[in-house]
Design an enzyme around this catalytic site. Structure first.
Site, PDB file in Angstrom:
ATOM      1  N   LYS A 179       0.480  -1.508  -0.148  1.00 12.70           N
ATOM      2  CA  LYS A 179       0.288  -0.225  -0.238  1.00 12.70           C
ATOM      3  C   LYS A 179       0.827   1.524   0.348  1.00 12.70           C
ATOM      4  O   LYS A 179       1.367   1.608   0.242  1.00 12.70           O
ATOM      5  CB  LYS A 179      -0.382   0.214   1.632  1.00 12.70           C
ATOM      6  CG  LYS A 179      -1.525   0.942   1.487  1.00 12.70           C
ATOM      7  CD  LYS A 179      -3.014   1.699   1.004  1.00 12.70           C
ATOM      8  CE  LYS A 179      -2.997   3.299   1.308  1.00 12.70           C
ATOM      9  NZ  LYS A 179      -3.330   3.038   2.833  1.00 12.70           N
ATOM     10  N   GLY A 240      -8.683   9.804   9.464  1.00 14.41           N
ATOM     11  CA  GLY A 240      -9.319  10.026  10.692  1.00 14.41           C
ATOM     12  C   GLY A 240     -10.627  10.524  10.863  1.00 14.41           C
ATOM     13  O   GLY A 240     -10.424  10.757  11.719  1.00 14.41           O
ATOM     14  N   ALA A 266      -9.952   5.523   3.801  1.00 20.39           N
ATOM     15  CA  ALA A 266     -10.387   7.018   4.480  1.00 20.39           C
ATOM     16  C   ALA A 266     -11.206   7.872   4.334  1.00 20.39           C
ATOM     17  O   ALA A 266     -12.263   7.510   3.120  1.00 20.39           O
ATOM     18  CB  ALA A 266      -8.959   7.818   3.571  1.00 20.39           C
ATOM     19  N   GLY A 267     -11.645   8.263   5.927  1.00 22.88           N
ATOM     20  CA  GLY A 267     -12.731   8.784   5.800  1.00 22.88           C
ATOM     21  C   GLY A 267     -13.972   8.050   6.702  1.00 22.88           C
ATOM     22  O   GLY A 267     -14.840   8.977   6.644  1.00 22.88           O
ATOM     23  N   ASN A 288      -9.738   2.136   9.748  1.00 24.31           N
ATOM     24  CA  ASN A 288      -8.766   1.737  10.726  1.00 24.31           C
ATOM     25  C   ASN A 288      -9.345   2.507  11.385  1.00 24.31           C
ATOM     26  O   ASN A 288      -9.864   1.666  12.677  1.00 24.31           O
ATOM     27  CB  ASN A 288      -7.025   2.285  10.136  1.00 24.31           C
ATOM     28  CG  ASN A 288      -6.361   1.655  11.576  1.00 24.31           C
ATOM     29  OD1 ASN A 288      -5.335   1.757  11.920  1.00 24.31           O
ATOM     30  ND2 ASN A 288      -7.056   1.478  12.381  1.00 24.31           N
ATOM     31  N   THR A 289      -9.170   3.961  11.091  1.00 22.66           N
ATOM     32  CA  THR A 289      -9.862   4.637  13.072  1.00 22.66           C
ATOM     33  C   THR A 289     -10.938   4.290  13.491  1.00 22.66           C
ATOM     34  O   THR A 289     -11.851   4.156  14.223  1.00 22.66           O
ATOM     35  CB  THR A 289      -9.320   5.878  12.358  1.00 22.66           C
ATOM     36  OG1 THR A 289      -8.658   6.226  12.224  1.00 22.66           O
ATOM     37  CG2 THR A 289     -10.193   6.839  14.271  1.00 22.66           C
TER      38      THR A 289
END
EC number: 2.8.1.10
Length: 336
Positions: A179, A240, A266-267, A288-289
């Site tokens: 990645k 995040g 992301a997001g 992830n977050t």
């Protein structure tokens, strides 16, 4: 009077004049090629209990309403082909990729991965803690023989740093599917596309298979594909942030124009965001977050798994068209 008229009764059935042979209501229903067990009958304004349809005789001049349920239907899920996706010749069932940061410990991280059903996890490349060489490591909890590790270049702000990081990752674990992200600045963590494309070209020439984080721009996505990206990963919102997919139009355009897998990266903040990504036709979504910072990460991981599957099913089913005005769900034809 004809013999036919003498032998039949004049009825009104569902508003239309008909003639029928004498007999029970059940006989009449069967003569219409219907199953008495699957209809409801009103006779001269009164409901006839289904249990008595065989006993109640029709009479000349009766007005009957015969109704049943319409719509519905079943599909045997076992007949559906297995839904998989492929990147760089490697096939996966789960369309959810999860990260390995921000968890309280490796055990919680491993439990979240299991609950999510993910088959790929992103891993950062960091220096070994030489002062405590026996400290727990991620590989002690998430087996790289069972889960595909996807080394990433989180925190890299130049093409040179990203390339160096992935060269070390390949040396450490033999990984070529990686990645790539090259960030522009620390406040927004938006990708620097000039550096990202340059790094993609170098890595592809060195035999790497880069899945590349990028802006949600169909032109940039195409440039990455031409540079050697095996997948393009447009952001849904800043890393995040949990804001969800902010520009569905450009994500859809990227999907329509790409010849490689497209994954939102992301997001994502909650399950509905993940479902939207798949409903837009993306091959997968990375997060992830959204899981790690949930009040209950394991439960959120399960929710994300279900959302990704639901979004993919909705995309394959083909959503209904949007309309400016109402359209009744039940057909007006056959209205009582």
């Amino acid at each position: 009077m004809s013999s036919q008229t003498a032998e039949t009764l004049a009825l009104t059935i569902n508003g239309e004049p008909r003639r029928a042979a004498p007999g029970s209501i059940a006989d009449l229903v069967r003569s219409l090629e219907l199953d008495p067990a699957k209809v409801a009958v009103e006779r001269n304004g009164d409901i006839v209990p289904r249990s008595t349809l065989a006993a109640v005789q029709i009479a000349d001049g009766d007005a009957l309403e015969i109704v049943h349920f319409v719509g519905g239907g079943e599909t045997d899920e076992d007949t559906w082909p297995e839904d998989t996706w492929t990147v760089a010749g490697r096939t996966f069932r789960s369309r959810l990729i999860v990260g390995t940061g921000k968890y309280k410990d490796f055990a919680q991280n491993a439990a979240a991965v299991e609950a999510s059903g993910a088959e790929i996890v992103t891993v950062a490349v960091r220096r070994v803690n030489v002062s405590d060489p026996k400290a727990p490591m991620l590989t002690d909890f998430i087996d790289p023989k069972k889960i595909t590790y996807l080394p990433n270049t989180a925190g890299c702000f130049t093409a040179e740093d990203a390339i160096r990081t992935l060269r070390l990752a390949r040396e450490a674990g033999g990984w070529d599917l990686v990645k790539l992200e090259v960030l522009g600045e620390a406040r927004t963590l938006y990708p620097n596309m000039i550096e990202t494309i340059r790094a993609t070209e170098v890595l592809a020439k060195e035999g790497f298979l880069p899945m590349v984080y990028c802006v949600d721009d169909p032109i940039a996505a195409k440039q990455l594909e031409d540079a050697g990206a095996v997948a393009v990963m447009p952001l849904g919102a800043p890393i995040g942030s949990g804001l969800g997919i902010q520009n569905r139009v450009t994500i859809r355009l990227i999907v329509e124009g790409a010849k490689v897998p497209v994954l939102v990266d992301a997001g994502v903040g909650t399950a509905s965001d993940a479902a939207v990504a798949l409903e837009l036709g993306c091959d997968g979504v990375l997060m992830n977050t959204a899981i790690a910072e949930a009040k209950d990460p394991i439960r959120m991981a399960r929710a994300m798994k279900a959302a990704v599957e639901a979004g993919r099913d909705a995309y394959l089913a083909g959503r209904m068209g949007t309309r400016k005005y109402a359209d009744p769900s039940s057909p007006l034809a056959g209205l009582i």
